[in-house]
Enzyme design. Structure first.
Site, PDB file in Angstrom:
ATOM      1  N   ASN A 100      -7.960  10.707   3.485  1.00 29.87           N
ATOM      2  CA  ASN A 100      -8.153   9.950   2.500  1.00 29.87           C
ATOM      3  C   ASN A 100      -8.932   8.751   3.031  1.00 29.87           C
ATOM      4  O   ASN A 100      -8.498   7.831   3.780  1.00 29.87           O
ATOM      5  CB  ASN A 100      -6.763   9.182   2.093  1.00 29.87           C
ATOM      6  CG  ASN A 100      -7.125   8.184   0.946  1.00 29.87           C
ATOM      7  OD1 ASN A 100      -7.999   7.880   0.400  1.00 29.87           O
ATOM      8  ND2 ASN A 100      -5.747   7.372   0.725  1.00 29.87           N
TER       9      ASN A 100
ATOM     10  N   SER B 209      -0.436   5.711   9.626  1.00 26.74           N
ATOM     11  CA  SER B 209      -0.404   5.701  10.879  1.00 26.74           C
ATOM     12  C   SER B 209      -0.747   6.941  11.654  1.00 26.74           C
ATOM     13  O   SER B 209      -0.096   7.177  12.707  1.00 26.74           O
ATOM     14  CB  SER B 209       0.189   4.501  11.638  1.00 26.74           C
ATOM     15  OG  SER B 209      -0.005   3.479  10.963  1.00 26.74           O
TER      16      SER B 209
ATOM     17  N   GLU C 197      -1.718   1.246  -2.512  1.00 27.39           N
ATOM     18  CA  GLU C 197      -2.484   0.129  -2.508  1.00 27.39           C
ATOM     19  C   GLU C 197      -3.041   0.302  -4.078  1.00 27.39           C
ATOM     20  O   GLU C 197      -3.219  -1.002  -4.401  1.00 27.39           O
ATOM     21  CB  GLU C 197      -3.821   0.810  -1.477  1.00 27.39           C
ATOM     22  CG  GLU C 197      -3.595   0.520  -0.180  1.00 27.39           C
ATOM     23  CD  GLU C 197      -4.384   1.631   0.830  1.00 27.39           C
ATOM     24  OE1 GLU C 197      -5.330   2.115   0.416  1.00 27.39           O
ATOM     25  OE2 GLU C 197      -3.899   1.554   1.945  1.00 27.39           O
TER      26      GLU C 197
ATOM     27  N   GLY D 133      -1.884   1.892   7.830  1.00 23.81           N
ATOM     28  CA  GLY D 133      -2.570   1.152   8.462  1.00 23.81           C
ATOM     29  C   GLY D 133      -2.391   0.014   9.504  1.00 23.81           C
ATOM     30  O   GLY D 133      -2.853  -0.804   9.870  1.00 23.81           O
TER      31      GLY D 133
ATOM     32  N   LYS E  72     -10.259   6.186   1.558  1.00 22.71           N
ATOM     33  CA  LYS E  72      -9.960   5.213   0.643  1.00 22.71           C
ATOM     34  C   LYS E  72     -11.466   4.584   0.320  1.00 22.71           C
ATOM     35  O   LYS E  72     -12.130   5.386  -0.106  1.00 22.71           O
ATOM     36  CB  LYS E  72      -9.325   4.020   1.456  1.00 22.71           C
ATOM     37  CG  LYS E  72      -7.848   4.535   2.030  1.00 22.71           C
ATOM     38  CD  LYS E  72      -6.967   3.761   2.712  1.00 22.71           C
ATOM     39  CE  LYS E  72      -5.708   4.488   3.198  1.00 22.71           C
ATOM     40  NZ  LYS E  72      -4.712   3.578   3.881  1.00 22.71           N
TER      41      LYS E  72
ATOM     42  N   GLU F 130       4.653   7.816   1.956  1.00 19.90           N
ATOM     43  CA  GLU F 130       3.723   6.879   2.753  1.00 19.90           C
ATOM     44  C   GLU F 130       4.612   5.710   2.938  1.00 19.90           C
ATOM     45  O   GLU F 130       4.264   4.824   1.759  1.00 19.90           O
ATOM     46  CB  GLU F 130       2.485   6.952   2.135  1.00 19.90           C
ATOM     47  CG  GLU F 130       1.893   7.786   2.295  1.00 19.90           C
ATOM     48  CD  GLU F 130       0.102   7.582   2.193  1.00 19.90           C
ATOM     49  OE1 GLU F 130      -0.597   8.146   3.127  1.00 19.90           O
ATOM     50  OE2 GLU F 130      -0.378   7.011   1.308  1.00 19.90           O
TER      51      GLU F 130
ATOM     52  N   HIS G 183      -1.284   5.956  -5.116  1.00 15.10           N
ATOM     53  CA  HIS G 183      -1.020   5.395  -3.665  1.00 15.10           C
ATOM     54  C   HIS G 183      -0.720   3.825  -3.569  1.00 15.10           C
ATOM     55  O   HIS G 183      -0.820   3.199  -4.683  1.00 15.10           O
ATOM     56  CB  HIS G 183      -2.673   5.453  -3.210  1.00 15.10           C
ATOM     57  CG  HIS G 183      -2.574   5.381  -1.513  1.00 15.10           C
ATOM     58  ND1 HIS G 183      -2.805   4.020  -1.167  1.00 15.10           N
ATOM     59  CD2 HIS G 183      -2.879   6.117  -0.770  1.00 15.10           C
ATOM     60  CE1 HIS G 183      -2.443   4.240   0.130  1.00 15.10           C
ATOM     61  NE2 HIS G 183      -2.696   5.279   0.434  1.00 15.10           N
TER      62      HIS G 183
HETATM   63  P1  13P Z   1      -3.528   5.080   7.569  1.00 14.92           P
HETATM   64  O1  13P Z   1      -3.676   6.538   8.106  1.00 14.92           O
HETATM   65  O2  13P Z   1      -4.792   4.697   7.879  1.00 14.92           O
HETATM   66  O3  13P Z   1      -2.148   4.335   8.065  1.00 14.92           O
HETATM   67  O4  13P Z   1      -3.577   5.037   6.070  1.00 14.92           O
HETATM   68  C1  13P Z   1      -2.442   6.012   5.597  1.00 14.92           C
HETATM   69  C2  13P Z   1      -2.779   6.265   4.281  1.00 14.92           C
HETATM   70  O5  13P Z   1      -2.388   5.418   3.353  1.00 14.92           O
HETATM   71  C3  13P Z   1      -3.379   7.361   3.680  1.00 14.92           C
HETATM   72  O6  13P Z   1      -3.299   7.689   2.181  1.00 14.92           O
END
Ligand code: 13P
Length: 251
Positions: free
Chosen positions: A8, A211, A96, A172, A10, A166, A94
């Site tokens: 992903n 992560s 976010e 992150g 993002k 997640e 997601h």
């Molecule tokens: P990270 O791997 O950067 O923690 O992000 C996870 C994520 O949100 C994947 O959709």
């Protein structure tokens, strides 16, 4: 069940960098026994598709969708538009998007159903915040998110769906959820799926995100009940994501 690894990106990589990433990733030695997809920004789907040429790995994924087929929805993208690019998967809900764009369980439910109808595999993202976990509400929160999201899904001959667990606090943060904690939540999710969808629920992959990196990926994918990973930061470098895919190979 084959493991599923999804990159992903993002909000990274416009068309030029997306094309370069795909070409570099294609030079990696990719395992056959892992399903691999990359979730790219809308504007980069065409470039990613062009760089893939006739190759089908990685599969293309979108990061969002709208639930209607067409109409007066300025700025939105429909499932059939994604299908035109050969998009196989689409992330939905997601954290976010839930946090910054007010995406609700009801929207996630409509998006997942619209994707399935269009023949795109919805990857439904769920997960609790740190505060919810501290209050001991993690299971309850995730159970409710999954229940809502799958309300209108069908298992009879339709494309499958996938769930991505997640935990928000692990995204992150460099503070991954342990494989055992993830396994426990995947079991909670599996029960919800079984209650609603019966035996077909066992076809649904439940993947972990938050992560994930080269040090921990093999522990996740070798843990029973974890069917793959959704990878953010560690997927931005095509070499690194290639290494992750190889590490996820069972052989
Ligand atoms: P990270 O791997 O950067 O923690 O992000 C996870 C994520 O949100 C994947 O959709």
């Amino acid at each position: 069940m084959k493991k599923l690894l999804i990159a992903n990106w993002k909000m990274h990589y416009g068309p030029i960098k997306a094309g370069a990433w795909i070409r570099a990733f294609r030079r990696e030695r990719l395992p056959k026994d892992v399903d691999i997809a990359v979730a790219v920004p809308f504007v980069s789907l065409a470039a990613a598709r062009a760089s893939l040429g006739r190759a089908s790995i990685p599969a293309l994924a979108a990061q969002n969708v709208f639930w209607a087929e067409e109409g007066a929805f300025t700025g939105e993208i429909s499932p059939s538009m994604l299908k035109e690019f050969g998009t196989e998967y689409c992330l939905v809900g997601h954290s976010e998007r839930r946090a910054h764009l007010g995406e609700t369980d009801e929207m996630v439910q409509k998006k997942a159903a619209a994707l399935q109808k269009a023949g795109i595999i919805p990857v439904i993202c769920v997960g609790e915040t740190e505060a919810q976990r501290k209050r001991g509400e993690a299971n309850k929160v995730v159970r409710a998110q999954v229940q809502a999201a799958i309300t209108d899904l069908k298992m009879d001959g339709k494309v499958p769906v996938a769930i991505a667990y997640e935990p928000v606090w692990a995204i992150g943060s460099g503070k991954p959820c342990t494989a055992q904690e993830a396994k426990q939540m995947h079991e909670v999710i599996r029960v919800v799926l079984q209650k609603k969808l019966g035996a077909g629920a066992d076809e649904i992959r439940i993947i972990y995100g938050g992560s994930v990196d080269l040090r921990n990926v093999s522990e996740y994918v070798t843990t029973t009940g974890i069917d793959g990973c959704l990878v953010g930061g560690a997927s931005l470098d095509p070499r690194n994501f290639g290494l992750l895919c190889r590490a996820a190979n069972p052989a």
